[in-house]
Design a protein around this motif. Structure first.
Motif, mmCIF file in Angstrom:
data_model
loop_
_atom_site.group_PDB
_atom_site.id
_atom_site.type_symbol
_atom_site.label_atom_id
_atom_site.label_comp_id
_atom_site.label_asym_id
_atom_site.label_seq_id
_atom_site.Cartn_x
_atom_site.Cartn_y
_atom_site.Cartn_z
ATOM 1 N N ASP A 98 47.637 22.532 46.445
ATOM 2 C CA ASP A 98 48.663 23.711 47.049
ATOM 3 C C ASP A 98 49.157 24.619 46.037
ATOM 4 O O ASP A 98 49.858 25.471 46.099
ATOM 5 N N LYS A 148 44.378 27.164 44.715
ATOM 6 C CA LYS A 148 42.921 27.318 44.486
ATOM 7 C C LYS A 148 42.081 28.167 45.519
ATOM 8 O O LYS A 148 41.139 29.021 45.143
ATOM 9 N N THR A 149 42.255 27.586 46.727
ATOM 10 C CA THR A 149 41.259 28.207 47.690
ATOM 11 C C THR A 149 41.906 29.603 48.224
ATOM 12 O O THR A 149 40.989 30.334 48.073
ATOM 13 N N SER A 150 43.256 30.131 47.980
ATOM 14 C CA SER A 150 43.509 31.318 48.222
ATOM 15 C C SER A 150 43.082 32.185 47.218
ATOM 16 O O SER A 150 42.560 33.345 47.290
ATOM 17 N N ASP A 177 54.406 36.130 43.038
ATOM 18 C CA ASP A 177 55.373 36.917 43.934
ATOM 19 C C ASP A 177 56.749 36.220 44.746
ATOM 20 O O ASP A 177 57.496 36.810 45.218
#
Ligand code: GDP
Ligand code: MG
Length: 367
Positions: A87, A90-92, A187
Motif C-alpha cells: 500500500d 508500488k503499483t500506482s 500530496d
C-alpha cells in the motif's frame, strides 16, 4: 576447499553433464557425475566452453562466469525493480511511470502484456520488472542471481519505514543492488518526507545530500508529480553502474514468469541478460526446452530479436518453466533435450529422495 562435482559444474554452465564427462574423457580423464573435478580441469574445460572460473568465497566456492572480452561488451539498458511495503504505492508508481513513459516515447503504447515493461526515458530504454509481490524476484534472488540493476524503494511519506520496507532493503543489499528511494504520497496532508529520510538512515540507506550514497526523490504517484525526476535519477544511477553485456553471445537470461496459455501453450516471459534471442533458437529454461516459435515484446508485437535487458515472451517451449529459472540457447537441439531431461530426472530423483525412497548419489554414480 571442497571443489565442484562434474554435475554441479555442468549445472553451473547450463550444459548436459554428459558433455562435461565427454570433454574430460577426451582429456584422458574418466569421471562420473558425482565426482569432484580437479581444479585445473575446472578451469580448462570452462575456458574451452568460453567461460571463466573464479573462486568467490573463503570456502573456495567456484563461480563460473562468462568470458566476454572487453570489446565485445556493449552498453545495455538498466533493469529496475520497484519494491516496498504494501500500500505504499508500488503499483500506482509503476502506472505513473508507464504513462509518463508513453508520453515521452514516440512509439508509445506500453501495455501490461507481460510481467515487465519497457519505458522510454529521453530516448533511452529502462526495463521495469513488474514484481510487486511477485515471487519471481525472490526466487531469482534465492539463487544469488542479479536480475535487477536498480531497486526503487517506495516509502509512503505518511507511513514511513515499515516491515516490508526493511525486508526490501535487506534483499537489495544481499543482491548488491543500489537503492533509489521514491518517497511517495507527498500530496497527503500527513506527509513527512524528511522523517522517511531520518528513519532510513537507521537502516544504512542515507541520502546523498546527507553524505550517503542513496538518491532520494519525492513523488506523488497519484498526482503524477516527481515522476520525470525519478526516471532521470534512475538513469543517473544506471550510468554510474556502466551496465554492459555482449549482444553477440549465445543468448541467456532468466525466466520472470511463465504460464500455460490456452491458445498459445507454454509461455515464458524472460529477461535476456546476454546475447540476442531470436525466433528459431533452441532454448532450455530450467527443466523445459523447445524451439522458439515466436517472440512477443511488451507491446504485444512479434519481434525478431530480443537483446540484453529486453523482456520478451517466448512461445514454443514444450512445458512451463519456473520463475527464476535460467534460460539459455543451444546450438544443438539434442544437447538442449539432454540437459532438460537430465534436470527433469534430477528433480524427480530429488523428490523421491526427499520421500526417502532412493539415494541420489547411488543413482548418479551409475549413470
Ligand atoms: P502497493 O500495494 O504498494 O502496490 O500500493 P498501491 O499502488 O496499490 O497504492 C495503495 C493505495 O495508496 C491506493 O489506494 C492508491 O491510490 C494510494 N496511493 C498510491 N500513491 C499515492 C500517492 O502518491 N498519493 C496518494 N494520496 N495516494 C496514493
Ligand atoms: Mg500493488
Amino acid at each position: 576447499g571442497e571443489g565442484v562435482t562434474v554435475g554441479e559444474f555442468a549445472e553451473a554452465l547450463g550444459v548436459p553433464s554428459s558433455d562435461v564427462i565427454k570433454r574430460l574423457f577426451m582429456l584422458g580423464q574418466a569421471f562420473t557425475v558425482t565426482q569432484t573435478m580437479p581444479e585445473e580441469m575446472v578451469e580448462l574445460i570452462a575456458d574451452d566452453m568460453g567461460r571463466k572460473v573464479r573462486i568467490v568465497s573463503p570456502e573456495e566456492e567456484y563461480a563460473i562466469v562468462y568470458n566476454d572480452s572487453e570489446e565485445d561488451l556493449k552498453p545495455r539498458p538498466p533493469v529496475v525493480t520497484v519494491m516496498g511495503h504494501v500500500d505504499h504505492g508500488k503499483t500506482s508508481l509503476l502506472d505513473a511511470i508507464r504513462s509518463s513513459g508513453v508520453a515521452l516515447s514516440e512509439a508509445g503504447g506500453i501495455t501490461q502484456h507481460i510481467g515487465a515493461s519497457v519505458v522510454n526515458v529521453q530516448g533511452r530504454q529502462v526495463t521495469f520488472i513488474d514484481t510487486p509481490g511477485h515471487e519471481a524476484f525472490t526466487a531469482m534472488r534465492a539463487r544469488g542471481a542479479e536480475v535487477t540493476d536498480v531497486v526503487v524503494l517506495v516509502v509512503a511519506a505518511d507511513d514511513g519505514v515499515m516491515p516490508q520496507t526493511v525486508e526490501a532493503i535487506n534483499h537489495a543489499e544481499a543482491a548488491g543492488v543500489p537503492i533509489v528511494v521514491a518517497v511517495n504520497k507527498i500530496d497527503k496532508p500527513g506527509a513527512n518526507p524528511d522523517r522517511v529520510r531520518q528513519e532510513l538512515v537507521e537502516y544504512g540507506v542515507i541520502p546523498e545530500e546527507w553524505g550517503g550514497s542513496n538518491m532520494f526523490v519525492n513523488v506523488s504517484a497519484k498526482k503524477k508529480e516527481g515522476i520525470d525526476d525519478l526516471l532521470e535519477t534512475i538513469l543517473l544511477q544506471a550510468d554510474v553502474l556502466e551496465l554492459k553485456a555482449n549482444p553477440d553471445a549465445i543468448a541467456s537470461g532468466f525466466v520472470i514468469e511463465a504460464n500455460l496459455d490456452r491458445g498459445r501453450g507454454p509461455v515464458a516471459t524472460v529477461l535476456v541478460q546476454r546475447g540476442t534471442l531470436k525466433p528459431g533458437d533452441v532454448v532450455v529454461a530450467g527443466q523445459s526446452y523447445g524451439r522458439v516459435r515466436a517472440l512477443v515484446d511488451p507491446r504485444g508485437n512479434h519481434t525478431k530479436a530480443a537483446k540484453p535487458s529486453d523482456p520478451v515472451e517466448i512461445l514454443g517451449l514444450g512445458s512451463v518453466p519456473t520463475a527464476g529459472d535460467e534460460f539459455r540457447v543451444f546450438e544443438e537441439e539434442r544437447d538442449a533435450r539432454k540437459l532438460a531431461e537430465e534436470r527433469q530426472m534430477r528433480a524427480r530423483l530429488k523428490e523421491q529422495e526427499a520421500r526417502g525412497h532412493v539415494s541420489l548419489d547411488d543413482l548418479f554414480s551409475r549413470i
